[in-house]
Design a protein around this motif. Structure first.
Motif, PDB file in Angstrom:
ATOM      1  N   ASN A 275      44.207  32.970  38.126  1.00 55.42           N
ATOM      2  CA  ASN A 275      44.958  34.014  38.825  1.00 55.42           C
ATOM      3  C   ASN A 275      44.601  33.924  40.305  1.00 55.42           C
ATOM      4  O   ASN A 275      43.524  34.350  40.716  1.00 55.42           O
ATOM      5  N   GLY A 276      45.490  33.350  41.094  1.00 50.43           N
ATOM      6  CA  GLY A 276      45.219  33.164  42.513  1.00 50.43           C
ATOM      7  C   GLY A 276      44.518  31.855  42.802  1.00 50.43           C
ATOM      8  O   GLY A 276      44.266  31.036  41.910  1.00 50.43           O
ATOM      9  N   THR A 277      44.180  31.660  44.059  1.00 48.57           N
ATOM     10  CA  THR A 277      43.505  30.449  44.509  1.00 48.57           C
ATOM     11  C   THR A 277      42.302  30.840  45.361  1.00 48.57           C
ATOM     12  O   THR A 277      42.107  32.027  45.681  1.00 48.57           O
ATOM     13  N   GLU A 279      41.960  30.304  48.410  1.00 43.50           N
ATOM     14  CA  GLU A 279      42.458  30.819  49.684  1.00 43.50           C
ATOM     15  C   GLU A 279      43.135  32.177  49.544  1.00 43.50           C
ATOM     16  O   GLU A 279      43.100  33.001  50.479  1.00 43.50           O
ATOM     17  N   LYS A 280      43.756  32.422  48.399  1.00 44.02           N
ATOM     18  CA  LYS A 280      44.528  33.651  48.245  1.00 44.02           C
ATOM     19  C   LYS A 280      44.359  34.215  46.834  1.00 44.02           C
ATOM     20  O   LYS A 280      44.877  33.665  45.871  1.00 44.02           O
ATOM     21  N   HIS A 281      43.628  35.302  46.729  1.00 41.17           N
ATOM     22  CA  HIS A 281      43.436  35.960  45.434  1.00 41.17           C
ATOM     23  C   HIS A 281      43.103  37.428  45.666  1.00 41.17           C
ATOM     24  O   HIS A 281      42.616  37.811  46.728  1.00 41.17           O
ATOM     25  N   SER A 282      43.376  38.235  44.672  1.00 43.20           N
ATOM     26  CA  SER A 282      42.998  39.648  44.750  1.00 43.20           C
ATOM     27  C   SER A 282      41.546  39.804  44.312  1.00 43.20           C
ATOM     28  O   SER A 282      40.962  38.915  43.690  1.00 43.20           O
ATOM     29  N   GLU A 303      45.240  44.428  39.366  1.00 41.36           N
ATOM     30  CA  GLU A 303      44.157  43.795  40.119  1.00 41.36           C
ATOM     31  C   GLU A 303      42.873  43.695  39.293  1.00 41.36           C
ATOM     32  O   GLU A 303      42.091  42.760  39.471  1.00 41.36           O
ATOM     33  N   TRP A 308      39.519  38.505  41.266  1.00 35.38           N
ATOM     34  CA  TRP A 308      38.294  37.716  41.138  1.00 35.38           C
ATOM     35  C   TRP A 308      37.086  38.650  41.179  1.00 35.38           C
ATOM     36  O   TRP A 308      36.978  39.521  42.042  1.00 35.38           O
TER      37      TRP A 308
END
Length: 631
Positions: A275-277, A279-282, A303, A308
């Motif tokens: 879920n996400g990377t 560079e970009k994740h909640s 979320e 993360w």
């Protein structure tokens, strides 16, 4: 794992420890097989998850995650009878190939002839079929009769200096200290003598050696064991010896996230693995209440499921079918390969309940008695109960057998530290109707994510001993934390993870032996051991019914019932004597004080009366129970 903002002892989530690594087959050792390409420059294969499977296992369709290079247009093929490749796909980088194979009824144990075929050649994939292990004495599950003892392997005992490696530094509270599986195995007699029936170890998955991951929650390989803790053969030998001694083994697993150094983080098997990377994740807000009631705050719910952990631990996407299959299969592999009896699943609310509803039945299909224990770090019983299986909530039955009873733990903390009245405990027990099965709850008075119990009660050993009486006279299966039996203190993480005295070379004394304990430690140990014996002998103390009789600021008196027996539990947490005068119904004509001295027990007109000394407890039982349990 902490559930952060809803705890009374909240810590910075970044400081929270995580762990987990994995082991190898129970039927045969894993042999390193050199992987080479043949017929030219074929694909490169560096790893295959899982390394083995079992002929005749109910999970007959097996996912093979092949890692390497040049796998973009490669194809996995089998020439072994009974092993059929059904479907497969590769990621764009050519570093992962996910294939699904059917293990047929005609398959036989032995090495499987698997090759990855590329444009310029083929490369063997190491994979072995095994015979299923004898289930006798394995896969037993947990019951309310069990007593669980939680151990952090790195902090309990160093049984082998050979696996310590570089970076062991006992003066550093967040470094590896050298404890291992061998050390725990050497102390099985100590645990058996204390009265423990199950051992839960924090994760033993492989973790990043360059990091301070002694806790084991930063997984870097789900099919490898942390080398500082030992080998797969050592773990299997430990499980087998524990079983011979009548002690079950609970494995700590982490299906919600991996460690930041896991190879998948920079090179995922497919685009939706996380879920996400990076560079970009909640970031996970730890809103378990929103998961239990999505209408409360849909954004927080999403979320919590996708964010993360602490913003740094990559969150696995269990809604991706390949990820779900991998995680379910990995748990099945560990169970079959090691013979463990139960799984403690870390941070369970942060993965979709729809996933657990698939995961648990897969485990039960292989071993019906196997038990799943979920960590839900939550203080409200209604929210906690939402995650136990046995009831359909929001259209889903999670199927999860057991949960940790954190609501009860918080109430006991409050009473024993004199911040709350005993009525808070009664209120928690009144909410048992929220749970499909409250008897399967695991009660506790602290673990590796809370301050130690002795510290929570302001260093008062009498309060610690009262806590043990209360814990061991509640419904459900109690869990102890290593060192509580010798009044080990400890504040916030990592202070709550101190080394067990005597478990490491150079220790001045050993609390594993009575001669090495202080007077206070020996008194605490003896009190706990005796209470464990009383619980083992009294069906009432292990029973389902608790009737609070007195619940004031400093006094707790409750009637316990089970197995056709009754027992009276009385605790005086105050500084002055407390009188108890209650109906003696069901306690027999000559009840006895089964635990601590009181001023003389008096019986008259169907009532029982006695006086509790300050900071003391009594367990009043039928005389025959005392005869069996002993003083």
């Amino acid at each position: 794992m902490k559930s952060q903002q809803r705890r009374p002892m909240t810590r910075n989530p970044v400081r929270i420890a995580l762990l987990f690594a994995l082991l190898l087959p129970i039927s045969a050792p894993v042999v390193a097989i050199p992987v080479v390409s043949v017929q030219g420059a074929g694909p490169v294969v560096s790893k295959c998850d899982p390394p083995s499977w079992w002929v005749g296992h109910p999970w007959a369709e097996v996912q093979l995650l092949v890692r390497g290079k040049g796998l973009q247009s490669a194809a996995l093929r089998s020439s072994t009878p009974g092993v059929e490749i059904l479907r497969q796909s590769s990621n764009a980088a050519g570093t992962s190939l996910i294939a699904y194979a059917r293990i047929g009824a005609d398959a036989r144990p032995g090495a499987v002839s698997l090759f990855v075929h590329g444009q310029h050649g083929r490369t063997p994939v190491p994979f072995t079929l095994l015979s299923r292990p004898d289930p006798t004495g394995r896969f037993a599950g947990l019951t309310p009769d069990d007593v669980i003892y939680l151990i952090m392997p790195d902090r309990f005992a160093d049984g082998s200096a050979a696996n310590n490696g570089a970076g062991v530094d006992r003066s550093h509270p967040r470094a590896y200290h050298g404890g291992d599986i061998a050390g725990i195995r050497q102390r099985l007699t100590y645990l058996k003598d204390l009265g423990v029936t199950a051992i839960w170890m924090t994760p033993i998955y492989d973790n990043d050696d360059a990091s301070q991951d002694y806790h084991g929650y930063h997984t870097t390989d789900y099919y490898d064991i942390e080398e500082r803790f030992g080998t797969m053969d050592e773990f299997r030998a430990f499980v087998d010896e524990a079983h011979r001694m009548g002690i079950k083994v609970v494995q700590d697993q982490v299906a919600n996230h991996v460690g930041p150094k896991h190879p998948w983080v920079q090179d995922s098997p497919n685009p939706t693995w996380f879920n996400g990377t990076v560079e970009k994740h909640s970031v996970n807000p730890f809103r378990i209440d929103a998961v239990a009631n999505p209408s409360l705050d849909p954004k927080a719910m999403r979320e919590t499921l996708d964010g993360w952990f602490a913003g740094v631990l990559p969150d696995l996407n269990q809604d991706d079918p390949d990820v779900a299959f991998y995680l379910i299969q990995n748990s099945l592999w560990w169970v079959e390969a090691t013979g463990i009896d139960a799984i403690r699943q870390d941070t369970m609310p942060y993965a979709p309940r729809s996933f657990w509803a698939k995961w648990v039945p897969a485990l039960k299909a292989a071993h019906p008695k196997f038990t799943v224990l979920g960590e839900v770090f939550e203080r409200e019983p209604k929210v906690n109960a939402f995650f136990q299986g046995g009831a359909v909530r929001d259209g889903i039955d999670s199927k999860v057998d057991s949960l940790f009873d954190f609501p009860l733990a918080f109430a006991m903390f409050g009473f024993l530290s004199r911040r709350q009245e005993a009525s808070a405990i009664a209120k928690i027990l009144e909410a048992d109707g929220e749970y499909p099965d409250p008897m399967m709850l695991v009660t506790h008075a602290g673990n590796h994510d809370t301050d130690r119990l002795l510290t929570l009660v302001h260093g008062d050993p009498d309060a610690l001993r009262l806590a043990h009486v209360m814990l061991l006279s509640m419904r459900g299966a109690p869990q102890l934390y290593y060192g509580d039996e010798i009044a080990l203190p400890g504040g916030e993480d990592p202070d709550n993870r101190r080394d067990f005295p005597g478990g490491f070379p150079g220790d001045a004394r050993s609390a594993f032996e009575s001669i090495g304990r202080t007077v206070e430690q020996q008194q605490t140990f003896a009190n706990l051991k005796r209470m464990l014996a009383l619980r083992r002998e009294s069906a009432a103390l292990r029973g389902p019914l608790t009737t609070p009789i007195v619940a004031t600021r400093n006094v707790w008196v409750a009637l316990r019932e089970g197995g056709g027996e009754r027992a009276l539990v009385a605790i005086n947490n105050g500084d002055v004597p407390a009188s108890v005068d209650v109906a003696a119904d069901g306690l027999g004509k000559r009840p006895v004080d089964g635990l601590m001295p009181t001023r003389a027990i008096r019986m008259q007109n169907g009532r029982i009366a006695f006086t509790l000394e300050p900071r003391s407890a009594a367990v009043v039982l039928p005389a025959r129970v005392r005869t069996r349990a002993g003083r």
